[in-house]
Design a protein around this motif. Structure first.
Motif, PDB file in Angstrom:
ATOM      1  N   THR A   1       0.837  -1.186   0.000  1.00 53.33           N
ATOM      2  CA  THR A   1       0.000   0.000   0.000  1.00 53.33           C
ATOM      3  C   THR A   1       0.878   1.244   0.000  1.00 53.33           C
ATOM      4  OG1 THR A   1      -1.659  -1.199   1.291  1.00 53.33           O
ATOM      5  CG2 THR A   1      -1.867   1.204   1.176  1.00 53.33           C
ATOM      6  N   VAL A   2       0.587   2.155  -0.893  1.00 54.18           N
ATOM      7  CA  VAL A   2       1.316   3.419  -0.966  1.00 54.18           C
ATOM      8  C   VAL A   2       0.510   4.484  -0.244  1.00 54.18           C
ATOM      9  CG1 VAL A   2       2.289   5.163  -2.493  1.00 54.18           C
ATOM     10  CG2 VAL A   2       2.368   2.754  -3.149  1.00 54.18           C
ATOM     11  N   THR A   3       1.087   5.072   0.766  1.00 53.51           N
ATOM     12  CA  THR A   3       0.436   6.126   1.538  1.00 53.51           C
ATOM     13  C   THR A   3       1.266   7.404   1.452  1.00 53.51           C
ATOM     14  OG1 THR A   3       1.599   5.654   3.605  1.00 53.51           O
ATOM     15  CG2 THR A   3      -0.379   4.338   3.125  1.00 53.51           C
TER      16      THR A   3
ATOM     17  N   THR B   1       5.587   3.632   1.535  1.00 51.26           N
ATOM     18  CA  THR B   1       5.064   2.336   1.102  1.00 51.26           C
ATOM     19  C   THR B   1       4.975   1.395   2.292  1.00 51.26           C
ATOM     20  OG1 THR B   1       6.079   2.629  -1.065  1.00 51.26           O
ATOM     21  CG2 THR B   1       5.392   0.392  -0.474  1.00 51.26           C
ATOM     22  N   VAL B   2       3.815   0.765   2.435  1.00 51.75           N
ATOM     23  CA  VAL B   2       3.572  -0.153   3.552  1.00 51.75           C
ATOM     24  C   VAL B   2       3.447  -1.569   2.997  1.00 51.75           C
ATOM     25  CG1 VAL B   2       2.035  -0.769   5.443  1.00 51.75           C
ATOM     26  CG2 VAL B   2       2.401   1.653   4.866  1.00 51.75           C
ATOM     27  N   PHE B   3       4.262  -2.469   3.507  1.00 52.28           N
ATOM     28  CA  PHE B   3       4.209  -3.873   3.108  1.00 52.28           C
ATOM     29  C   PHE B   3       3.493  -4.664   4.199  1.00 52.28           C
ATOM     30  CE2 PHE B   3       7.828  -1.986   1.020  1.00 52.28           C
ATOM     31  CZ  PHE B   3       7.733  -2.469  -0.274  1.00 52.28           C
TER      32      PHE B   3
ATOM     33  N   ILE C   1       6.052   1.534  -7.287  1.00 52.27           N
ATOM     34  CA  ILE C   1       6.197   0.541  -6.236  1.00 52.27           C
ATOM     35  C   ILE C   1       7.451  -0.267  -6.501  1.00 52.27           C
ATOM     36  CG2 ILE C   1       5.164  -1.482  -5.138  1.00 52.27           C
ATOM     37  CD1 ILE C   1       2.454  -0.396  -5.944  1.00 52.27           C
ATOM     38  N   PRO C   2       8.398  -0.284  -5.575  1.00 55.06           N
ATOM     39  CA  PRO C   2       9.621  -1.068  -5.801  1.00 55.06           C
ATOM     40  C   PRO C   2       9.329  -2.539  -5.865  1.00 55.06           C
ATOM     41  CG  PRO C   2       9.511  -0.291  -3.538  1.00 55.06           C
ATOM     42  CD  PRO C   2       8.378   0.379  -4.270  1.00 55.06           C
ATOM     43  N   LEU C   3      10.203  -3.290  -6.517  1.00 54.76           N
ATOM     44  CA  LEU C   3       9.995  -4.727  -6.670  1.00 54.76           C
ATOM     45  C   LEU C   3      10.237  -5.471  -5.378  1.00 54.76           C
ATOM     46  CD1 LEU C   3      11.656  -5.299 -10.155  1.00 54.76           C
ATOM     47  CD2 LEU C   3       9.237  -5.017  -9.624  1.00 54.76           C
ATOM     48  N   SER C   4      10.999  -4.919  -4.462  1.00 53.49           N
ATOM     49  CA  SER C   4      11.273  -5.587  -3.201  1.00 53.49           C
ATOM     50  C   SER C   4      11.216  -4.585  -2.082  1.00 53.49           C
ATOM     51  CB  SER C   4      12.659  -6.238  -3.247  1.00 53.49           C
ATOM     52  OG  SER C   4      13.657  -5.265  -3.473  1.00 53.49           O
ATOM     53  N   PRO C   5      10.945  -5.036  -0.847  1.00 54.39           N
ATOM     54  CA  PRO C   5      10.845  -4.098   0.284  1.00 54.39           C
ATOM     55  C   PRO C   5      12.151  -3.344   0.505  1.00 54.39           C
ATOM     56  CG  PRO C   5       9.985  -6.276   0.838  1.00 54.39           C
ATOM     57  CD  PRO C   5      10.669  -6.398  -0.480  1.00 54.39           C
TER      58      PRO C   5
END
Length: 219
Positions: free
Chosen positions: A72-74, A78-80, A215-219
């Motif tokens: 989720t992008v806030t 970005t929240v994973f 959104i990045p591909l990885s955290p």
């Protein structure tokens, strides 16, 4: 003495004659009766319709799996979100099992699209088929429906494998596959006449709304 002997011989001869004339009754063997086999027991008793199974089993399991892992992008970044504890992973696994086994229920012979006398969910909405129209389409394209159900099962298996590996990226990929399969099935059997209006030219460019972030591909 001679007269008695003659009389005895006469009686003996008479008895032989009588016994020789008697017929011996021969009783024919009675063939063994083969028992009538009992009709085979019905292995399954269909109760729920496709729509009821979707509402009670498939949708709740799929929604829980989609909600269990997300990005989720806030405004704060970005929240994973994914399972962390053993119980959270086990809960996700339960939903995957429900989804997989639910697909087996969907393809059982004799399953109707909607319960008799019941309307289709959202009936009357533009593009949604009536119960009668949907059942007719379901009967004519049942093999296609089975293909969708099997594809959903495969995606559920992929989800289960990712859960057992605690692979959140694999879960997201499986979730995306599930979403595509479900929507394709709904577009075929539920609302094939749906008309989706085009997005306005300035969609996402409003100054009052934050611009979408990559959104990045990885955290």
């Amino acid at each position: 003495m001679r007269s008695a002997s003659i009389l005895a011989c006469s009686l003996f001869a008479a008895l032989l004659g009588v016994s020789g004339c008697q017929k011996t009754e021969v009783t024919a063997p009675v063939p063994a009766l083969t028992p009538t086999p009992a009709p085979p027991a019905v292995p399954f008793q269909i109760k729920a319709s496709i729509q009821e199974l979707m509402d009670a089993v498939i949708d709740p399991a799929a929604d829980a799996l989609w909600d269990s892992v997300s990005i989720t992008v806030t405004l704060k970044g970005t929240v994973f979100h994914q399972p962390h504890t053993d119980e959270e992973w086990q809960e996700a696994r339960r939903h995957a099992i429900s989804l997989i086994e639910g697909t087996n229920l969907l393809v059982m012979d004799g399953r109707r699209l909607v319960a008799p006398g019941s309307p289709v969910l959202d009936q009357g909405t533009s593009g949604v088929l009536s119960a009668e129209e949907g059942q007719k389409l379901f009967d004519s394209k049942h093999a296609t429906f089975v293909e969708f159900a099997r594809a959903l099962r495969d995606a559920g298996e992929q989800m289960l494998t990712s859960i057992d590996k605690k692979d959140s990226t694999g879960m997201m990929n499986a979730g995306a596959a599930m979403d595509g399969i479900c929507e394709s099935c709904h577009l075929t059997f539920w609302y094939p006449n749906q008309v989706i209006p085009p997005l306005p030219p300035d969609f996402g460019l409003s100054k009052s709304a934050p611009k979408p972030k990559r959104i990045p591909l990885s955290p």
